[in-house]
Design a protein around this motif. Structure first.
Motif, PDB file in Angstrom:
ATOM      1  N   ALA A 132       6.956  14.681   7.371  1.00  0.00           N
ATOM      2  CA  ALA A 132       5.619  15.177   7.737  1.00  0.00           C
ATOM      3  C   ALA A 132       4.553  14.113   7.489  1.00  0.00           C
ATOM      4  O   ALA A 132       3.674  13.878   8.326  1.00  0.00           O
ATOM      5  CB  ALA A 132       5.304  16.450   6.951  1.00  0.00           C
ATOM      6  N   GLU A 133       4.625  13.435   6.342  1.00  0.00           N
ATOM      7  CA  GLU A 133       3.642  12.394   6.015  1.00  0.00           C
ATOM      8  C   GLU A 133       3.766  11.194   6.953  1.00  0.00           C
ATOM      9  O   GLU A 133       2.772  10.572   7.317  1.00  0.00           O
ATOM     10  CB  GLU A 133       3.827  11.934   4.560  1.00  0.00           C
ATOM     11  N   SER A 134       4.997  10.882   7.345  1.00  0.00           N
ATOM     12  CA  SER A 134       5.221   9.734   8.227  1.00  0.00           C
ATOM     13  C   SER A 134       4.593   9.951   9.598  1.00  0.00           C
ATOM     14  O   SER A 134       4.218   8.999  10.282  1.00  0.00           O
ATOM     15  CB  SER A 134       6.727   9.460   8.377  1.00  0.00           C
ATOM     16  N   ALA A 135       4.479  11.214   9.986  1.00  0.00           N
ATOM     17  CA  ALA A 135       3.862  11.529  11.278  1.00  0.00           C
ATOM     18  C   ALA A 135       2.362  11.264  11.232  1.00  0.00           C
ATOM     19  O   ALA A 135       1.733  10.969  12.245  1.00  0.00           O
ATOM     20  CB  ALA A 135       4.131  12.989  11.644  1.00  0.00           C
ATOM     21  N   LYS A 136       1.773  11.344  10.027  1.00  0.00           N
ATOM     22  CA  LYS A 136       0.327  11.103   9.874  1.00  0.00           C
ATOM     23  C   LYS A 136       0.030   9.605   9.776  1.00  0.00           C
ATOM     24  O   LYS A 136      -0.849   9.090  10.454  1.00  0.00           O
ATOM     25  CB  LYS A 136      -0.200  11.801   8.606  1.00  0.00           C
ATOM     26  N   ILE A 137       0.716   8.925   8.874  1.00  0.00           N
ATOM     27  CA  ILE A 137       0.498   7.478   8.687  1.00  0.00           C
ATOM     28  C   ILE A 137       1.869   6.810   8.746  1.00  0.00           C
ATOM     29  O   ILE A 137       2.647   6.923   7.801  1.00  0.00           O
ATOM     30  CB  ILE A 137      -0.159   7.169   7.328  1.00  0.00           C
ATOM     31  N   ILE A 155      18.033  10.108   6.972  1.00  0.00           N
ATOM     32  CA  ILE A 155      18.029   8.783   7.610  1.00  0.00           C
ATOM     33  C   ILE A 155      18.054   8.936   9.129  1.00  0.00           C
ATOM     34  O   ILE A 155      17.276   8.309   9.846  1.00  0.00           O
ATOM     35  CB  ILE A 155      19.244   7.932   7.170  1.00  0.00           C
ATOM     36  N   GLU A 156      18.954   9.791   9.617  1.00  0.00           N
ATOM     37  CA  GLU A 156      19.099   9.956  11.065  1.00  0.00           C
ATOM     38  C   GLU A 156      17.832  10.521  11.700  1.00  0.00           C
ATOM     39  O   GLU A 156      17.445  10.123  12.800  1.00  0.00           O
ATOM     40  CB  GLU A 156      20.307  10.839  11.371  1.00  0.00           C
ATOM     41  N   LEU A 157      17.173  11.437  10.977  1.00  0.00           N
ATOM     42  CA  LEU A 157      15.930  12.019  11.500  1.00  0.00           C
ATOM     43  C   LEU A 157      14.829  10.953  11.574  1.00  0.00           C
ATOM     44  O   LEU A 157      14.064  10.895  12.530  1.00  0.00           O
ATOM     45  CB  LEU A 157      15.471  13.183  10.615  1.00  0.00           C
ATOM     46  N   PHE A 158      14.749  10.097  10.552  1.00  0.00           N
ATOM     47  CA  PHE A 158      13.767   9.005  10.564  1.00  0.00           C
ATOM     48  C   PHE A 158      14.067   8.027  11.698  1.00  0.00           C
ATOM     49  O   PHE A 158      13.166   7.566  12.386  1.00  0.00           O
ATOM     50  CB  PHE A 158      13.761   8.268   9.225  1.00  0.00           C
ATOM     51  N   ARG A 159      15.347   7.708  11.905  1.00  0.00           N
ATOM     52  CA  ARG A 159      15.723   6.756  12.963  1.00  0.00           C
ATOM     53  C   ARG A 159      15.303   7.305  14.329  1.00  0.00           C
ATOM     54  O   ARG A 159      14.885   6.571  15.208  1.00  0.00           O
ATOM     55  CB  ARG A 159      17.237   6.488  12.960  1.00  0.00           C
ATOM     56  N   GLU A 160      15.431   8.626  14.477  1.00  0.00           N
ATOM     57  CA  GLU A 160      15.065   9.288  15.739  1.00  0.00           C
ATOM     58  C   GLU A 160      13.553   9.326  15.941  1.00  0.00           C
ATOM     59  O   GLU A 160      13.042   8.935  16.983  1.00  0.00           O
ATOM     60  CB  GLU A 160      15.542  10.752  15.703  1.00  0.00           C
ATOM     61  N   ARG A 161      12.837   9.805  14.921  1.00  0.00           N
ATOM     62  CA  ARG A 161      11.393  10.059  15.055  1.00  0.00           C
ATOM     63  C   ARG A 161      10.520   8.842  14.783  1.00  0.00           C
ATOM     64  O   ARG A 161       9.457   8.691  15.381  1.00  0.00           O
ATOM     65  CB  ARG A 161      10.974  11.192  14.110  1.00  0.00           C
ATOM     66  N   PHE A 162      10.941   8.000  13.847  1.00  0.00           N
ATOM     67  CA  PHE A 162      10.132   6.835  13.472  1.00  0.00           C
ATOM     68  C   PHE A 162      11.004   5.577  13.468  1.00  0.00           C
ATOM     69  O   PHE A 162      11.305   5.031  12.399  1.00  0.00           O
ATOM     70  CB  PHE A 162       9.489   7.050  12.091  1.00  0.00           C
ATOM     71  N   GLU A 208       0.861  -1.193   0.000  1.00  0.00           N
ATOM     72  CA  GLU A 208       0.000   0.000   0.000  1.00  0.00           C
ATOM     73  C   GLU A 208       0.893   1.237   0.000  1.00  0.00           C
ATOM     74  O   GLU A 208       1.690   1.429   0.925  1.00  0.00           O
ATOM     75  CB  GLU A 208      -0.880   0.006   1.256  1.00  0.00           C
ATOM     76  N   VAL A 209       0.799   2.051  -1.053  1.00  0.00           N
ATOM     77  CA  VAL A 209       1.578   3.289  -1.112  1.00  0.00           C
ATOM     78  C   VAL A 209       0.829   4.343  -0.295  1.00  0.00           C
ATOM     79  O   VAL A 209      -0.240   4.806  -0.692  1.00  0.00           O
ATOM     80  CB  VAL A 209       1.781   3.760  -2.571  1.00  0.00           C
ATOM     81  N   THR A 210       1.405   4.720   0.853  1.00  0.00           N
ATOM     82  CA  THR A 210       0.717   5.679   1.731  1.00  0.00           C
ATOM     83  C   THR A 210       0.895   7.114   1.251  1.00  0.00           C
ATOM     84  O   THR A 210       0.045   7.968   1.474  1.00  0.00           O
ATOM     85  CB  THR A 210       1.235   5.572   3.178  1.00  0.00           C
ATOM     86  N   ALA A 211       2.040   7.389   0.604  1.00  0.00           N
ATOM     87  CA  ALA A 211       2.289   8.730   0.067  1.00  0.00           C
ATOM     88  C   ALA A 211       3.451   8.674  -0.903  1.00  0.00           C
ATOM     89  O   ALA A 211       4.302   7.787  -0.826  1.00  0.00           O
ATOM     90  CB  ALA A 211       2.609   9.703   1.207  1.00  0.00           C
ATOM     91  N   ALA A 212       3.460   9.631  -1.849  1.00  0.00           N
ATOM     92  CA  ALA A 212       4.578   9.780  -2.787  1.00  0.00           C
ATOM     93  C   ALA A 212       4.916  11.259  -2.793  1.00  0.00           C
ATOM     94  O   ALA A 212       4.115  12.084  -3.252  1.00  0.00           O
ATOM     95  CB  ALA A 212       4.182   9.298  -4.177  1.00  0.00           C
ATOM     96  N   VAL A 213       6.052  11.618  -2.227  1.00  0.00           N
ATOM     97  CA  VAL A 213       6.393  13.035  -2.014  1.00  0.00           C
ATOM     98  C   VAL A 213       7.745  13.375  -2.641  1.00  0.00           C
ATOM     99  O   VAL A 213       8.549  12.494  -2.935  1.00  0.00           O
ATOM    100  CB  VAL A 213       6.397  13.382  -0.512  1.00  0.00           C
ATOM    101  N   GLY A 214       7.980  14.695  -2.809  1.00  0.00           N
ATOM    102  CA  GLY A 214       9.178  15.137  -3.516  1.00  0.00           C
ATOM    103  C   GLY A 214      10.309  15.666  -2.661  1.00  0.00           C
ATOM    104  O   GLY A 214      11.306  16.163  -3.183  1.00  0.00           O
ATOM    105  N   SER A 215      10.166  15.596  -1.341  1.00  0.00           N
ATOM    106  CA  SER A 215      11.266  16.079  -0.478  1.00  0.00           C
ATOM    107  C   SER A 215      11.301  15.285   0.819  1.00  0.00           C
ATOM    108  O   SER A 215      10.298  14.700   1.232  1.00  0.00           O
ATOM    109  CB  SER A 215      11.078  17.562  -0.141  1.00  0.00           C
ATOM    110  N   ALA A 216      12.484  15.281   1.453  1.00  0.00           N
ATOM    111  CA  ALA A 216      12.645  14.554   2.720  1.00  0.00           C
ATOM    112  C   ALA A 216      11.792  15.191   3.818  1.00  0.00           C
ATOM    113  O   ALA A 216      11.247  14.499   4.676  1.00  0.00           O
ATOM    114  CB  ALA A 216      14.121  14.542   3.127  1.00  0.00           C
TER     115      ALA A 216
END
Length: 213
Positions: free
Chosen positions: A44-49, A69-76, A31-39
């Protein structure tokens, strides 16, 4: 039936973004939850779904995929990072893995390989484009055989390469700052490297990421 794998795609090239999205949407278990053009948008989208897998381009304006990558590892921390790139540069691959990515695939791989990569990282494994993993492992084994540093010196080196201060390293390894300074001096002498930037480059160039776990 198990829940589909939630995938977020991030690439600043619209054609690549839409191409991958349209292909993945034909698979029932993805399931593609979002397709976005910037990190930034991906965060922001990862915080929603919360996605299971984030497919992210390495070279993007403003916030690069590697820095993200580091921001994702921290937040999600549960999201698995699968890097997309036009380049099979070992430096990019090594850095991505050192920062916490679970996989690295080239944009010109087949649809089957993209899906296999998503399935592998979603299941908790790793995935690298054909030939990439072999090249990295071969280099790591070669360098481990010729590694002039002791196990303790390697631990100190990896922490210094991550930008930690002598005080931080001392706290992490439960040794004195003076001992860290001694190790640091010995490491630089053995490797013939004078700067911390040089030590970081040595870690990346020699495929030593991931050896501390």
């Amino acid at each position: 039936m198990s829940a589909p794998i939630r995938v977020l795609i991030c690439d600043d090239h619209p054609l690549v973004l839409e191409g991958i999205r349209s292909v993945l949407e034909t698979y029932a278990h993805i399931e593609v939850t979002a397709a976005v053009g910037s990190a930034e948008a991906a965060l922001a989208e990862s915080a929603k779904i919360a996605p299971d897998v984030v497919m992210m381009d390495i070279n993007m304006p403003n916030l690069s995929g590697l820095d993200a990558i580091e921001l994702f590892r921290e937040r999600f921390p549960k999201a698995r990072l699968l890097m997309l790139s036009m380049h099979d540069s070992r430096e990019y691959i090594s850095t991505a893995v050192m920062y916490g990515a679970s996989g690295y695939i080239l944009k010109d791989v087949s649809t089957d390989e993209i899906v296999a990569a998503i399935e592998a990282v979603a299941a908790g494994g790793t995935y690298f484009s054909s030939g990439v993993a072999d090249a990295l492992l071969e280099r790591r084994h070669r360098n481990e055989a010729a590694m002039p540093l002791t196990t303790r010196e390697q631990a100190v080196l990896l922490l210094l390469a991550r930008g930690k201060s002598n005080k931080d390293v001392a706290a992490d390894l439960d040794i004195s700052v003076r001992t860290v300074e001694t190790h640091r001096k010995n490491i630089k002498k053995k490797l013939g490297i004078a700067t911390t930037a040089g030590l970081t480059r040595y870690v990346i160039d020699n495929g030593l990421m991931g050896t501390e776990g």
